[in-house]
Design a protein around this motif. Structure first.
Motif, short mmCIF file in Angstrom:
data_model
loop_
_atom_site.label_atom_id
_atom_site.label_comp_id
_atom_site.label_asym_id
_atom_site.label_seq_id
_atom_site.Cartn_x
_atom_site.Cartn_y
_atom_site.Cartn_z
N PHE A 310 0.83 -1.20 0.00
CA PHE A 310 0.00 0.00 0.00
C PHE A 310 0.87 1.26 0.00
O PHE A 310 0.62 2.20 -0.77
CB PHE A 310 -0.92 -0.02 1.23
CG PHE A 310 -1.84 1.16 1.32
CD1 PHE A 310 -2.98 1.25 0.53
CD2 PHE A 310 -1.59 2.19 2.22
CE1 PHE A 310 -3.83 2.34 0.62
CE2 PHE A 310 -2.43 3.28 2.33
CZ PHE A 310 -3.56 3.36 1.53
N ARG A 311 1.88 1.26 0.84
CA ARG A 311 2.78 2.42 0.92
C ARG A 311 3.47 2.69 -0.41
O ARG A 311 3.59 3.84 -0.84
CB ARG A 311 3.81 2.16 2.02
CG ARG A 311 4.77 3.31 2.27
CD ARG A 311 5.52 3.13 3.58
NE ARG A 311 6.38 1.96 3.58
CZ ARG A 311 6.21 0.91 4.39
NH1 ARG A 311 5.21 0.85 5.25
NH2 ARG A 311 7.05 -0.12 4.34
N LEU A 314 0.72 3.81 -3.19
CA LEU A 314 -0.06 5.01 -2.92
C LEU A 314 0.40 6.15 -3.83
O LEU A 314 1.60 6.42 -3.94
CB LEU A 314 0.10 5.41 -1.46
CG LEU A 314 -0.88 6.43 -0.88
CD1 LEU A 314 -2.29 5.86 -0.82
CD2 LEU A 314 -0.41 6.87 0.51
N TRP A 318 -1.08 11.54 -2.24
CA TRP A 318 -1.76 11.05 -1.03
C TRP A 318 -0.68 10.76 0.01
O TRP A 318 0.15 9.87 -0.19
CB TRP A 318 -2.56 9.80 -1.34
CG TRP A 318 -3.69 10.04 -2.31
CD1 TRP A 318 -3.59 10.30 -3.64
CD2 TRP A 318 -5.08 10.05 -2.00
NE1 TRP A 318 -4.83 10.47 -4.19
CE2 TRP A 318 -5.77 10.32 -3.21
CE3 TRP A 318 -5.83 9.84 -0.83
CZ2 TRP A 318 -7.16 10.40 -3.28
CZ3 TRP A 318 -7.21 9.92 -0.89
CH2 TRP A 318 -7.87 10.20 -2.10
N LEU A 320 1.02 9.56 3.47
CA LEU A 320 0.88 8.61 4.57
C LEU A 320 1.34 9.26 5.87
O LEU A 320 2.47 9.72 5.98
CB LEU A 320 1.70 7.35 4.28
CG LEU A 320 1.54 6.16 5.20
CD1 LEU A 320 0.14 5.59 5.10
CD2 LEU A 320 2.57 5.08 4.84
N GLN A 323 1.17 4.24 10.05
CA GLN A 323 0.82 2.92 9.50
C GLN A 323 1.19 1.86 10.53
O GLN A 323 2.27 1.91 11.12
CB GLN A 323 1.59 2.72 8.20
CG GLN A 323 1.08 1.65 7.29
CD GLN A 323 1.86 1.63 5.99
OE1 GLN A 323 2.98 2.12 5.90
NE2 GLN A 323 1.28 1.05 4.94
N VAL A 330 -4.10 8.34 6.05
CA VAL A 330 -3.63 8.98 4.83
C VAL A 330 -4.30 10.34 4.67
O VAL A 330 -5.51 10.49 4.86
CB VAL A 330 -3.94 8.09 3.61
CG1 VAL A 330 -3.54 8.79 2.32
CG2 VAL A 330 -3.22 6.74 3.74
N HIS A 332 -5.60 13.12 2.21
CA HIS A 332 -6.02 13.24 0.81
C HIS A 332 -5.50 14.54 0.20
O HIS A 332 -5.15 15.49 0.91
CB HIS A 332 -7.54 13.11 0.69
CG HIS A 332 -8.31 14.32 1.13
ND1 HIS A 332 -8.35 15.49 0.40
CD2 HIS A 332 -9.10 14.55 2.22
CE1 HIS A 332 -9.11 16.38 0.99
NE2 HIS A 332 -9.58 15.84 2.11
N CYS A 397 -5.27 1.70 -4.90
CA CYS A 397 -4.34 2.80 -5.18
C CYS A 397 -4.50 3.32 -6.61
O CYS A 397 -4.37 4.53 -6.86
CB CYS A 397 -2.90 2.34 -4.92
SG CYS A 397 -2.58 2.03 -3.15
N LEU A 400 -7.49 5.57 -6.46
CA LEU A 400 -7.17 6.84 -5.80
C LEU A 400 -6.52 7.79 -6.80
O LEU A 400 -6.83 8.99 -6.83
CB LEU A 400 -6.24 6.61 -4.60
CG LEU A 400 -6.82 5.83 -3.41
CD1 LEU A 400 -5.78 5.74 -2.30
CD2 LEU A 400 -8.11 6.47 -2.90
N LYS A 401 -5.61 7.26 -7.60
CA LYS A 401 -4.97 8.09 -8.63
C LYS A 401 -6.02 8.58 -9.63
O LYS A 401 -6.04 9.76 -10.03
CB LYS A 401 -3.88 7.28 -9.33
CG LYS A 401 -3.15 8.04 -10.42
CD LYS A 401 -2.43 9.26 -9.87
CE LYS A 401 -1.66 10.00 -10.94
NZ LYS A 401 -1.04 11.25 -10.42
#
Length: 413
Positions: A310-311, A314, A318, A320, A323, A330, A332, A397, A400-401
């Motif tokens: 995930f890191r 991402l 976004w 972090l 964690q 996160v 936004h 992810c 999200l992009k």
């Protein structure tokens, strides 16, 4: 229909549970085979318990022994098994015996029972903000004052001893910590926890430490050394859940570890509220704890791998903040937009279900919701990495992009 009676002021002053809101958002998304719903909202295990535990649960459910009551603090055999397991987790110097343990119907009840035994209406309990919402809801229902210990992204959402000390008043009864934290994922160091124990001891208040996610610390070192001498019994009230590490949230088993003198009063609460903890899961799980260590460690490594994935996946915009355990917190990238609005549209339009920081940072005062923001702007979102697989983490992810243009909001510079 209008009721002919009134409900209690404690309930009226308590926030509604946030998970049903996330479910509403999820239900509004029109999933397709090509774009399925990706749910990272609730902290639930993404896999079932191991086969040997499933078989043991079935056998225990059919056992005559499981049909009757047990004592309010739970079966001695299960408490002995947990005490032995704590030596494995915290080291052989861990000074915890079955007399220090009371089993509960989940870790939430462990917190409720502890607070009920510690406080009177109007007393104060210090919670780091953002908080675990069920902890704050408990305080509201019981007529207690939540005192906010703000944490900050520049500190990795670690609570400050200095700020906490300034919040303690004659009405303070407890400081309640969660580590690894829910919602931020921040893992509190052994040194920080020792400092909080000293502060609580010096001030004559209880230190409640919820370690629901302790089994997901993969450093190979004990989470802390607080149990290494009997001094912990003066101050520490430890809460634990079997739900996450053993993948059995529906069986509702938790524990309080505290001084027998305190547990005497906790048992009064438990006898009233739960009568006794569930027996089937005690009978099944207790004998298996040592043999399930490999399963627990393997699950923790899988969750840690998902954190890394995930890191790395991402999108750069976004950010972090912290964690660990089940969660990633996160920030936004959208300008002048609240995290609540981002989460709602991510769920209903993009099929990515998460929880906004507002769910972990609100108080209801006089019927009005007052937001306690983590920063000047409400920007933070909790992602649970435990309940989806690696492929879905990657897809989250990617979406999200995609949302950076699809949602039509201006990005921060």
């Amino acid at each position: 229909m209008a009721l002919s009676f009134r409900v209690g002021r404690g309930i009226l002053s308590t926030l509604s549970p946030p998970i049903p809101q996330a479910h509403e958002w999820a239900n509004a998304y029109k999933a397709t085979p090509a774009r399925p719903l990706l749910n990272m909202s609730q902290g639930v295990p993404g896999i079932p318990p191991p086969p040997e535990l499933q078989r043991a649960l079935g056998a225990a459910a059919a056992s005559q022994e499981s049909f009757g009551y047990t004592v309010p603090e739970g079966d001695l055999s299960m408490r002995n098994a947990l005490a032995a397991e704590m030596k494995h987790i915290y080291g052989n110097s861990c000074d915890v015996t079955s007399s220090d343990i009371a089993l509960t119907t989940g870790c939430n009840l462990a917190f409720v029972a502890s607070i009920m035994a510690l406080t009177d209406a109007g007393d104060e309990v210090i919670l780091p903000v953002p908080w675990y919402f069920n902890h704050q809801m408990t305080l509201s229902m019981l007529g207690l004052e939540t005192v906010c210990l703000r944490t900050y992204p520049e500190d990795g959402f670690q609570p400050s001893i200095e700020r906490c000390e300034k919040l303690i008043t004659p009405k303070t009864r407890a400081i309640a910590l969660v580590t690894p934290n829910n919602p931020t994922g921040s893992i509190y160091s052994a040194e920080l926890l020792a400092q909080f124990v000293k502060l609580a001891t010096d001030k004559g208040v209880a230190l409640i430490i919820d370690e629901t996610y302790r089994d997901f610390i993969t450093s190979g070192e004990p989470p802390h050394a607080l149990f290494a001498s009997d001094a912990w019994r003066r101050t520490v009230v430890h809460c634990y859940s079997f739900s996450k590490a053993y993948c059995i949230p529906g069986h509702r088993l938790g524990a309080i570890v505290a001084a027998p003198e305190f547990l005497t009063h906790v048992k009064t609460v438990l006898d009233t509220v739960q009568i006794c903890p569930p027996r089937v899961v005690q009978l099944a799980l207790g004998p298996l704890l040592p043999s399930l260590r490999d399963f627990v460690a393997e699950t923790a490594r899988a969750v840690e791998h998902r954190h890394v994935l995930f890191r790395n996946a991402l999108p750069p915009s976004w950010r972090l903040g912290a964690q660990g355990g089940y969660y990633a917190f996160v920030r936004h990238p959208f300008k002048h937009v609240a995290a609540f609005d981002v989460c709602k549209r991510l769920a209903t339009e993009m099929g990515v279900v998460t929880l906004p920081s507002a769910f972990f940072c609100e108080q209801k005062v006089g019927g009005e919701v007052k937001e306690v923001t983590v920063e000047e702007e409400d920007k933070w979102i909790r992602f649970s990495v435990a309940n989806i697989n690696d492929e879905k983490v990657q897809k989250v992810c990617e979406r999200l992009k995609e949302s950076e243009t699809a949602l039509g909001w201006e990005l921060e510079g």
